[in-house]
Design a protein around this motif. Structure first.
Motif, PDB file in Angstrom:
ATOM      1  N   VAL B  45       0.810  -1.221   0.000  1.00  0.00           N
ATOM      2  CA  VAL B  45       0.000   0.000   0.000  1.00  0.00           C
ATOM      3  C   VAL B  45       0.852   1.284   0.000  1.00  0.00           C
ATOM      4  CG1 VAL B  45      -1.903   1.231   1.107  1.00  0.00           C
ATOM      5  CG2 VAL B  45      -1.879  -1.260   1.123  1.00  0.00           C
ATOM      6  N   PRO B  46       1.912   1.371   0.828  1.00  0.00           N
ATOM      7  CA  PRO B  46       2.718   2.612   0.816  1.00  0.00           C
ATOM      8  C   PRO B  46       3.376   2.921  -0.534  1.00  0.00           C
ATOM      9  CG  PRO B  46       3.188   1.350   2.783  1.00  0.00           C
ATOM     10  CD  PRO B  46       2.352   0.476   1.912  1.00  0.00           C
ATOM     11  N   MET B  47       3.551   1.899  -1.395  1.00  0.00           N
ATOM     12  CA  MET B  47       4.081   2.158  -2.736  1.00  0.00           C
ATOM     13  C   MET B  47       3.184   3.154  -3.461  1.00  0.00           C
ATOM     14  SD  MET B  47       6.804   0.354  -3.147  1.00  0.00           S
ATOM     15  CE  MET B  47       7.178   0.404  -1.407  1.00  0.00           C
ATOM     16  N   TRP B  48       1.868   2.945  -3.319  1.00  0.00           N
ATOM     17  CA  TRP B  48       0.907   3.822  -3.992  1.00  0.00           C
ATOM     18  C   TRP B  48       0.899   5.210  -3.352  1.00  0.00           C
ATOM     19  CZ3 TRP B  48       0.094   1.742  -8.341  1.00  0.00           C
ATOM     20  CH2 TRP B  48      -0.034   0.351  -8.472  1.00  0.00           C
ATOM     21  N   ILE B  49       1.003   5.254  -2.028  1.00  0.00           N
ATOM     22  CA  ILE B  49       1.036   6.552  -1.336  1.00  0.00           C
ATOM     23  C   ILE B  49       2.244   7.350  -1.832  1.00  0.00           C
ATOM     24  CG2 ILE B  49       1.112   7.705   0.922  1.00  0.00           C
ATOM     25  CD1 ILE B  49      -1.373   6.005   0.651  1.00  0.00           C
ATOM     26  N   SER B  50       3.384   6.665  -1.921  1.00  0.00           N
ATOM     27  CA  SER B  50       4.605   7.290  -2.414  1.00  0.00           C
ATOM     28  C   SER B  50       4.416   7.755  -3.863  1.00  0.00           C
ATOM     29  CB  SER B  50       5.750   6.281  -2.316  1.00  0.00           C
ATOM     30  OG  SER B  50       6.985   6.911  -2.460  1.00  0.00           O
ATOM     31  N   MET B  51       3.785   6.918  -4.668  1.00  0.00           N
ATOM     32  CA  MET B  51       3.548   7.261  -6.073  1.00  0.00           C
ATOM     33  C   MET B  51       2.637   8.481  -6.211  1.00  0.00           C
ATOM     34  SD  MET B  51       1.555   5.131  -9.015  1.00  0.00           S
ATOM     35  CE  MET B  51      -0.024   5.809  -8.494  1.00  0.00           C
ATOM     36  N   TYR B  52       1.543   8.499  -5.451  1.00  0.00           N
ATOM     37  CA  TYR B  52       0.637   9.654  -5.498  1.00  0.00           C
ATOM     38  C   TYR B  52       1.373  10.932  -5.109  1.00  0.00           C
ATOM     39  CZ  TYR B  52      -3.701   6.921  -6.003  1.00  0.00           C
ATOM     40  OH  TYR B  52      -4.699   6.116  -6.452  1.00  0.00           O
ATOM     41  N   THR B  53       2.197  10.849  -4.058  1.00  0.00           N
ATOM     42  CA  THR B  53       2.954  12.025  -3.607  1.00  0.00           C
ATOM     43  C   THR B  53       3.851  12.533  -4.732  1.00  0.00           C
ATOM     44  OG1 THR B  53       2.992  11.035  -1.400  1.00  0.00           O
ATOM     45  CG2 THR B  53       4.468  12.897  -1.777  1.00  0.00           C
ATOM     46  N   LEU B  54       4.587  11.609  -5.365  1.00  0.00           N
ATOM     47  CA  LEU B  54       5.520  12.001  -6.422  1.00  0.00           C
ATOM     48  C   LEU B  54       4.787  12.532  -7.657  1.00  0.00           C
ATOM     49  CD1 LEU B  54       7.965   9.053  -5.877  1.00  0.00           C
ATOM     50  CD2 LEU B  54       8.640  11.456  -5.804  1.00  0.00           C
ATOM     51  N   PHE B  55       3.698  11.871  -8.053  1.00  0.00           N
ATOM     52  CA  PHE B  55       2.937  12.360  -9.205  1.00  0.00           C
ATOM     53  C   PHE B  55       2.305  13.723  -8.893  1.00  0.00           C
ATOM     54  CE2 PHE B  55       2.137   7.939 -11.299  1.00  0.00           C
ATOM     55  CZ  PHE B  55       3.436   7.966 -11.794  1.00  0.00           C
ATOM     56  N   GLY B  56       1.939  13.928  -7.625  1.00  0.00           N
ATOM     57  CA  GLY B  56       1.405  15.225  -7.193  1.00  0.00           C
ATOM     58  C   GLY B  56       2.453  16.316  -7.350  1.00  0.00           C
ATOM     59  N   ILE B  57       3.656  16.051  -6.848  1.00  0.00           N
ATOM     60  CA  ILE B  57       4.764  17.001  -7.001  1.00  0.00           C
ATOM     61  C   ILE B  57       5.000  17.270  -8.489  1.00  0.00           C
ATOM     62  CG2 ILE B  57       7.273  17.287  -6.738  1.00  0.00           C
ATOM     63  CD1 ILE B  57       7.004  15.573  -4.139  1.00  0.00           C
ATOM     64  N   SER B  58       4.954  16.196  -9.264  1.00  0.00           N
ATOM     65  CA  SER B  58       5.216  16.285 -10.693  1.00  0.00           C
ATOM     66  C   SER B  58       4.239  17.226 -11.400  1.00  0.00           C
ATOM     67  CB  SER B  58       5.142  14.900 -11.315  1.00  0.00           C
ATOM     68  OG  SER B  58       5.463  14.948 -12.670  1.00  0.00           O
ATOM     69  N   VAL B  59       2.958  17.083 -11.120  1.00  0.00           N
ATOM     70  CA  VAL B  59       1.967  17.904 -11.829  1.00  0.00           C
ATOM     71  C   VAL B  59       2.049  19.363 -11.365  1.00  0.00           C
ATOM     72  CG1 VAL B  59      -0.077  17.578 -10.338  1.00  0.00           C
ATOM     73  CG2 VAL B  59      -0.373  17.880 -12.783  1.00  0.00           C
ATOM     74  N   VAL B  60       2.347  19.579 -10.086  1.00  0.00           N
ATOM     75  CA  VAL B  60       2.502  20.945  -9.578  1.00  0.00           C
ATOM     76  C   VAL B  60       3.655  21.640 -10.302  1.00  0.00           C
ATOM     77  CG1 VAL B  60       3.232  22.300  -7.574  1.00  0.00           C
ATOM     78  CG2 VAL B  60       1.435  20.585  -7.317  1.00  0.00           C
ATOM     79  N   TYR B  61       4.771  20.941 -10.443  1.00  0.00           N
ATOM     80  CA  TYR B  61       5.920  21.555 -11.115  1.00  0.00           C
ATOM     81  C   TYR B  61       5.716  21.696 -12.619  1.00  0.00           C
ATOM     82  CZ  TYR B  61       8.861  22.454  -7.166  1.00  0.00           C
ATOM     83  OH  TYR B  61       9.379  23.005  -6.018  1.00  0.00           O
ATOM     84  N   SER B  62       4.894  20.827 -13.199  1.00  0.00           N
ATOM     85  CA  SER B  62       4.567  21.001 -14.613  1.00  0.00           C
ATOM     86  C   SER B  62       3.766  22.275 -14.816  1.00  0.00           C
ATOM     87  CB  SER B  62       3.772  19.798 -15.133  1.00  0.00           C
ATOM     88  OG  SER B  62       4.643  18.756 -15.451  1.00  0.00           O
ATOM     89  N   LEU B  63       2.813  22.518 -13.906  1.00  0.00           N
ATOM     90  CA  LEU B  63       2.016  23.750 -13.979  1.00  0.00           C
ATOM     91  C   LEU B  63       2.908  24.969 -13.735  1.00  0.00           C
ATOM     92  CD1 LEU B  63      -1.176  22.488 -12.131  1.00  0.00           C
ATOM     93  CD2 LEU B  63      -1.098  23.311 -14.487  1.00  0.00           C
ATOM     94  N   LEU B  64       3.806  24.852 -12.748  1.00  0.00           N
ATOM     95  CA  LEU B  64       4.743  25.939 -12.471  1.00  0.00           C
ATOM     96  C   LEU B  64       5.621  26.211 -13.694  1.00  0.00           C
ATOM     97  CD1 LEU B  64       5.861  25.174  -8.804  1.00  0.00           C
ATOM     98  CD2 LEU B  64       4.631  27.199  -9.586  1.00  0.00           C
ATOM     99  N   PHE B  65       6.022  25.143 -14.377  1.00  0.00           N
ATOM    100  CA  PHE B  65       6.845  25.308 -15.572  1.00  0.00           C
ATOM    101  C   PHE B  65       6.077  26.057 -16.651  1.00  0.00           C
ATOM    102  CE2 PHE B  65       7.920  23.957 -19.845  1.00  0.00           C
ATOM    103  CZ  PHE B  65       9.254  24.340 -19.918  1.00  0.00           C
ATOM    104  N   LEU B  66       4.808  25.727 -16.786  1.00  0.00           N
ATOM    105  CA  LEU B  66       4.008  26.370 -17.826  1.00  0.00           C
ATOM    106  C   LEU B  66       3.761  27.850 -17.529  1.00  0.00           C
ATOM    107  CD1 LEU B  66       1.487  23.482 -18.558  1.00  0.00           C
ATOM    108  CD2 LEU B  66       3.266  24.321 -20.092  1.00  0.00           C
ATOM    109  N   SER B  67       3.866  28.233 -16.240  1.00  0.00           N
ATOM    110  CA  SER B  67       3.669  29.653 -15.914  1.00  0.00           C
ATOM    111  C   SER B  67       4.960  30.444 -16.126  1.00  0.00           C
ATOM    112  CB  SER B  67       3.174  29.809 -14.477  1.00  0.00           C
ATOM    113  OG  SER B  67       4.194  29.439 -13.583  1.00  0.00           O
ATOM    114  N   LYS B  68       6.106  29.774 -15.993  1.00  0.00           N
ATOM    115  CA  LYS B  68       7.387  30.441 -16.271  1.00  0.00           C
ATOM    116  C   LYS B  68       8.336  29.367 -16.785  1.00  0.00           C
ATOM    117  CE  LYS B  68      11.174  32.668 -13.839  1.00  0.00           C
ATOM    118  NZ  LYS B  68      11.904  31.884 -12.855  1.00  0.00           N
ATOM    119  N   TYR B  69       8.755  29.521 -18.047  1.00  0.00           N
ATOM    120  CA  TYR B  69       9.516  28.453 -18.675  1.00  0.00           C
ATOM    121  C   TYR B  69      10.928  28.332 -18.114  1.00  0.00           C
ATOM    122  CZ  TYR B  69       5.707  28.328 -22.026  1.00  0.00           C
ATOM    123  OH  TYR B  69       4.475  28.212 -22.608  1.00  0.00           O
ATOM    124  N   ASP B  70      11.010  27.734 -16.937  1.00  0.00           N
ATOM    125  CA  ASP B  70      12.300  27.525 -16.290  1.00  0.00           C
ATOM    126  C   ASP B  70      12.624  26.030 -16.320  1.00  0.00           C
ATOM    127  OD1 ASP B  70      14.475  27.303 -14.687  1.00  0.00           O
ATOM    128  OD2 ASP B  70      13.548  28.136 -12.877  1.00  0.00           O
TER     129      ASP B  70
END
Lengths: 77, 222
Positions: B45-70
């Motif tokens: 079960v914690p594998m999925w919790i870890s995965m959700y956390t990482l995918f969450g970070i991933s999508v946040v930074y993708s949105l941040l990237f789209l607001s400023k192309y860094d």
């Protein structure tokens, strides 16, 4: 940029796809492996689960290690 | 090497030590054909919790990237997705093994297992997409947009849809096992630290990859 990683990834994709189209198969076989996994309250299933996680992490780290070595070689020039 | 900076890594190791030991130690309620495999709760079960956390970070930074192309943000987003896929695959393989000895099949026609496999394929496609574009800026932009869609599919595919239909997986009929009425108290004492421990380990691996990729970006013209 077709490298080893992309071959690995594509293999994974196709493996997952092929697993999905498989019909459900009952696992009621009585091989020595199955017997071991069903013994002692199936505790060896838990051991195998831990091993899978451990091996997964190790494989990932070895790959990262390789990439870092390459980078070190390049940045020495 | 300052120790203070690495407190969370030390915590991860200590917690994992506790989880692996106590995980085999505690008395688990034997429920039907699960027997001792209930202990997988602390590992699968914690594998999925870890995965959700990482995918969450991933999508946040993708949105941040789209607001400023860094490009640094692209590195964080792609690394989080990459390590997230690792944990997702480990979650899937461990779950399939568990299913083999409790559900009677490795790949069953269970909605949770199938929709999760589809969600993982969507993320694998993200990695393949990144490999197929050589131009760094173009790769970052296209994959950031794709990543937002991938995350938008991840949640219904793995969390909502499987719980709307009959599934052998816990959490389809009732809550997903976080309630004390569903999960025994002794399990909880190991399960909560386990979720934190494996997630911290995932963040550690992700942190290593980010540092490597940032160095690679610096050395790109060498």
């Amino acid at each position: 940029m077709i490298n080893r990683a992309s071959y690995f990834l594509l293999t994974l994709v196709f493996t997952l796809c092929s697993l999905l189209v498989q019909a459900q198969q009952q696992n009621t076989e009585t091989g020595p492996v199955n017997e071991m996994f069903r013994s002692n309250g199936k505790i060896y299933v838990v051991v195998a689960v831990l091993l899978i996680i451990f091996i997964g992490i190790i494989i990932y780290l070895v790959q990262l290690d390789r990439k870092i070595s390459k980078l070190e070689k390049r940045s020495q020039h | 090497m300052k120790m203070a900076k690495h407190w969370w890594k030390i915590l991860a190791v200590l917690l994992l030590f506790y989880v692996i030991t106590a995980g085999f130690w505690v008395k688990v309620p034997a429920i039907e054909n699960n027997e001792q495999t209930t202990r997988n709760l602390f590992f699968h079960v914690p594998m999925w919790i870890s995965m959700y956390t990482l995918f969450g970070i991933s999508v946040v930074y993708s949105l941040l990237f789209l607001s400023k192309y860094d490009l640094k943000r692209d590195i964080v987003a792609s690394s989080a997705a990459n390590v997230g896929v690792l944990f997702g695959l480990m979650g899937f393989v461990t779950g399939s093994l568990w299913a083999t000895y409790t559900w009677g099949g490795t790949i069953t026609n269970d909605p949770k297992q199938i929709s999760t496999a589809v969600a993982l394929l969507i993320y694998l496609a993200y990695l393949v997409l990144r490999m197929s574009i050589n131009d760094i800026d173009k790769r970052a932009r296209v994959s950031a947009i794709y990543n937002v869609f991938a995350f938008a599919l991840l949640i219904p595919l793995t969390y909502i849809l499987p719980r709307m239909v009959d599934s052998l997986h816990p959490g389809s009929v009732s809550s997903p096992g976080f309630k004390s009425s569903d999960t025994d108290g002794t399990l909880m004492r190991v399960f909560y630290p386990a979720m934190l421990a494996w997630t911290l380990l995932g963040l550690w691996i992700f942190n290593l990859r980010v540092r490597y990729k940032k160095l690679e970006l610096k050395n790109i013209f060498k």
